[in-house]
Design a protein around this motif. Structure first.
Motif, short mmCIF file in Angstrom:
data_model
loop_
_atom_site.label_atom_id
_atom_site.label_comp_id
_atom_site.label_asym_id
_atom_site.label_seq_id
_atom_site.Cartn_x
_atom_site.Cartn_y
_atom_site.Cartn_z
N ALA A 1 64.77 1.22 24.73
CA ALA A 1 65.07 -0.16 25.14
C ALA A 1 63.90 -0.82 25.87
N LYS A 2 63.02 -0.04 26.45
CA LYS A 2 61.88 -0.59 27.19
C LYS A 2 60.89 -1.31 26.28
N TYR A 3 60.93 -1.00 24.98
CA TYR A 3 59.88 -1.48 24.08
C TYR A 3 60.41 -2.34 22.93
N LEU A 4 61.71 -2.47 22.78
CA LEU A 4 62.27 -3.15 21.62
C LEU A 4 62.17 -4.66 21.72
N PRO A 5 61.83 -5.34 20.61
CA PRO A 5 61.96 -6.80 20.56
C PRO A 5 63.43 -7.18 20.74
N GLU A 6 63.66 -8.38 21.23
CA GLU A 6 65.02 -8.82 21.50
C GLU A 6 65.88 -8.86 20.24
N SER A 7 65.26 -9.12 19.11
CA SER A 7 66.01 -9.31 17.87
C SER A 7 66.40 -8.01 17.17
N THR A 8 65.85 -6.89 17.59
CA THR A 8 66.08 -5.63 16.88
C THR A 8 67.54 -5.21 16.90
N ILE A 9 68.02 -4.79 15.74
CA ILE A 9 69.37 -4.23 15.61
C ILE A 9 69.27 -2.71 15.66
N LEU A 10 70.23 -2.08 16.33
CA LEU A 10 70.27 -0.62 16.43
C LEU A 10 71.51 -0.10 15.73
N VAL A 11 71.34 0.99 14.97
CA VAL A 11 72.50 1.65 14.37
C VAL A 11 72.38 3.15 14.60
N THR A 12 73.50 3.81 14.70
CA THR A 12 73.54 5.26 14.80
C THR A 12 74.11 5.84 13.52
N ASN A 13 73.56 6.95 13.10
CA ASN A 13 74.09 7.68 11.95
C ASN A 13 74.96 8.85 12.42
N SER A 14 75.39 8.79 13.67
CA SER A 14 76.22 9.86 14.23
C SER A 14 77.39 10.18 13.32
N SER A 15 77.66 11.46 13.13
CA SER A 15 78.74 11.89 12.25
C SER A 15 80.10 11.80 12.92
N THR A 16 80.14 11.91 14.25
CA THR A 16 81.43 12.04 14.92
C THR A 16 81.62 11.11 16.11
N LEU A 17 80.53 10.65 16.73
CA LEU A 17 80.66 9.84 17.94
C LEU A 17 80.95 8.38 17.59
N LEU A 18 81.78 7.75 18.39
CA LEU A 18 82.07 6.34 18.21
C LEU A 18 80.93 5.50 18.79
N ALA B 1 77.42 1.45 13.97
CA ALA B 1 77.20 2.72 13.26
C ALA B 1 76.97 2.46 11.78
N LEU B 2 76.05 3.23 11.21
CA LEU B 2 75.77 3.19 9.77
C LEU B 2 75.65 4.64 9.33
N HIS B 3 76.65 5.11 8.61
CA HIS B 3 76.73 6.54 8.30
C HIS B 3 76.55 6.78 6.80
N PHE B 4 75.67 7.72 6.48
CA PHE B 4 75.33 8.03 5.09
C PHE B 4 75.90 9.38 4.68
N ALA B 5 76.22 9.50 3.40
CA ALA B 5 76.57 10.79 2.83
C ALA B 5 75.28 11.56 2.51
N ASN B 6 75.37 12.87 2.41
CA ASN B 6 74.20 13.67 2.06
C ASN B 6 73.78 13.40 0.61
N ARG B 7 72.46 13.57 0.33
CA ARG B 7 71.86 13.28 -0.97
C ARG B 7 72.10 11.80 -1.31
N ILE B 8 71.59 10.94 -0.45
CA ILE B 8 71.96 9.52 -0.52
C ILE B 8 71.45 8.83 -1.79
N TRP B 9 70.43 9.40 -2.43
CA TRP B 9 69.97 8.79 -3.68
C TRP B 9 71.01 8.95 -4.79
N ARG B 10 71.88 9.94 -4.66
CA ARG B 10 72.94 10.16 -5.64
C ARG B 10 74.29 9.72 -5.09
#
Length: 312
Positions: A131-148, A164-173
């Protein structure tokens, strides 16, 4: 806002895949890692992804079953079009930047995708420093599997731009991206992440409310826990459990093959969040002990060459 500069924090199984896919789709990608040692451990994963993308695209020339939705919008491609995609896959590999500096990673970031260990303390510490270095406009997402996201939002310093933005494994497929906000997420940030997921070649799956484990892991984690419990309590060995599932359902993989792909460290970090692990006689504690024994022996999954199975 148009997202161009993407930072992926973490170079594990999914972190590396997210970063490579983003570079393949034309985003400027920086991978942040904790140390130079982490950088060196991550780089072989990116080389493996380069080979996978190139080999898959080559196979798509003659085998329709090789088609991956994350690599192309349609399987109806000419040889020349596939060659162009192969060039893009090679350029993606060459374009990814690695850094251990919070400032270098954050200064131009439009989007930061956090994919570090499933440990709330580590995540909180990461966001507080970032947070010390981020521009004000930056969006943050977590790929956490279990945390809200609401469990982490305050530590980001910008809860309205966090989700949160969560991906399945082998995301190209398996090109799904689950998008989950928290009560304080601004709708504009949510919509921007949905657009980004689509631009990444994913199918955005929008959740209407917070759910531990999202949609996919709400189904997958209990399945894996059930298999782990059968093993940890001595009911059957991993090979027999996998064989039972595959023969009984026609599935191509059993739960322990899936655990090796996910990574045993991730599985361990998830199970130790269960307060019942404090009782050594409980099933969750036995699962944690069984996983820890393999992790301590370096058998952490496919990337290590061995988990519950051995790999070349």
């Amino acid at each position: 806002m148009t997202i161009k500069n993407v930072v992926v924090a973490g170079g594990g199984v999914l972190g590396s895949q997210i970063a490579y896919q983003a570079a393949y789709k034309g985003f400027n990608v920086t991978v942040w890692l904790r140390s130079e040692g982490s950088v060196e451990r991550a780089k072989p994963k990116f080389e493996q992804l380069r080979q996978t993308y190139l080999a898959t695209l080559e196979a798509m020339k003659s085998d329709s079953a090789a088609y991956c939705r994350g690599l192309a919008d349609t399987p109806e491609l000419s040889v020349d079009e596939i060659e162009q995609l192969k060039q893009r896959a090679q350029q993606a590999f060459e374009s990814i930047v690695f850094t251990t500096s919070y400032e270098a990673a954050a200064k131009d970031a439009d989007l930061v995708i956090e994919a570090i260990a499933e440990d709330p303390k580590q995540k909180d510490a990461f966001y507080a420093e970032l947070a010390k270095y981020l521009p004000e406009s930056t969006i943050l997402v977590t790929n956490s599997s279990t945390l809200l996201p609401s469990q982490i939002a305050a530590s980001t310093g910008r809860p309205e731009k966090f989700l949160a933005l969560h991906f399945a494994n082998r995301i190209w497929r398996n090109n799904t991206a689950e998008v989950m906000g928290h009560p304080g997420t601004d709708q504009a940030a949510y919509d921007e992440v949905v657009r980004f997921a689509a631009d990444l070649g994913m199918v955005p799956l929008q959740l209407h409310k917070e759910q531990p484990g999202y949609i996919l892991n709400s189904m997958l984690v209990p399945f894996l826990n059930a298999a782990e419990a059968l093993y940890a309590t001595g009911v059957a060995d991993p090979e027999t459990i996998d064989k039972t599932w595959m023969l009984g359902t026609g599935a191509p993989l059993g739960p322990f093959r899936i655990l090796d792909i996910v990574g045993l460290t991730t599985a361990y970090n998830i199970v130790v969040l269960d307060l019942r692990t404090k009782d050594p006689d409980s099933v969750p504690a036995k699962i944690a002990a069984a996983l820890k024994e393999r992790i301590d022996a370096g058998k952490t999954g496919v990337d290590a060459g061995e988990g519950f199975y051995r790999y070349n």
